[in-house]
Design a protein around this motif. Sequence first.
Motif, PDB file in Angstrom:
ATOM      1  N   THR A 269      -7.170 -34.612  39.139  1.00 52.10           N
ATOM      2  CA  THR A 269      -7.059 -34.578  37.483  1.00 52.10           C
ATOM      3  C   THR A 269      -7.583 -35.977  37.125  1.00 52.10           C
ATOM      4  O   THR A 269      -7.876 -36.958  38.186  1.00 52.10           O
TER       5      THR A 269
ATOM      6  N   TYR B  80       3.734 -33.323  33.122  1.00 49.02           N
ATOM      7  CA  TYR B  80       2.560 -33.196  32.021  1.00 49.02           C
ATOM      8  C   TYR B  80       2.950 -32.640  30.782  1.00 49.02           C
ATOM      9  O   TYR B  80       3.812 -31.608  30.922  1.00 49.02           O
TER      10      TYR B  80
ATOM     11  N   CYS C 254      -8.921 -32.819  33.178  1.00 51.31           N
ATOM     12  CA  CYS C 254      -7.568 -33.684  32.810  1.00 51.31           C
ATOM     13  C   CYS C 254      -6.547 -32.223  32.773  1.00 51.31           C
ATOM     14  O   CYS C 254      -5.456 -32.646  33.184  1.00 51.31           O
ATOM     15  N   HIS C 255      -6.909 -31.253  32.226  1.00 49.90           N
ATOM     16  CA  HIS C 255      -5.811 -30.201  31.702  1.00 49.90           C
ATOM     17  C   HIS C 255      -5.704 -28.943  32.376  1.00 49.90           C
ATOM     18  O   HIS C 255      -4.656 -28.299  32.562  1.00 49.90           O
TER      19      HIS C 255
END
Length: 152
Positions: free
Chosen positions: A6, A21, A37-38
């Motif tokens: 990530t 997160y 990233c997600h």
Amino acid sequence: MKKRITLIGSKIAKTGNEFVYYGLLKECESCRFKKICHDGLVVGKRYKIVSVRSANHPCKIHEGGVKVVEIEPVNNIVILMESKKALEGLTISHRDIQCNNILCENYILCHPEGIYNKYKILKVFDEKIKCPKGYSLKKVMVSPIDDGNHEE
């Protein structure tokens, strides 16, 4: 979930650091790195950085950009809990210690992030805990139990 790649803010991208997160921000919607990233991260889950790569990428959120990191979920978390409930092997519903003294040295351990509704107590430490409010507390290592009652 095993290790995954990530992106995280360059200023906090250090091996051994942990983070929780919190999900996608509005500014991330149009970013070309959004998937990296997600995707695959679980809102409210705690992760540990196991390695950091040197390349830096631009980011609308993180001043100084982001770095590519390898992460893994944190399965053992140290917290404080009421002494009478601190029994190794016990599976229990999580409740923060009822205290709003944010300046207390124990506040973060009494209000841990990255724990779902339940956890299993793996170890009870013998350490004496001084509580300004007089609560009888024990330091314990717990493993969060994912019961599915959180955002994906």
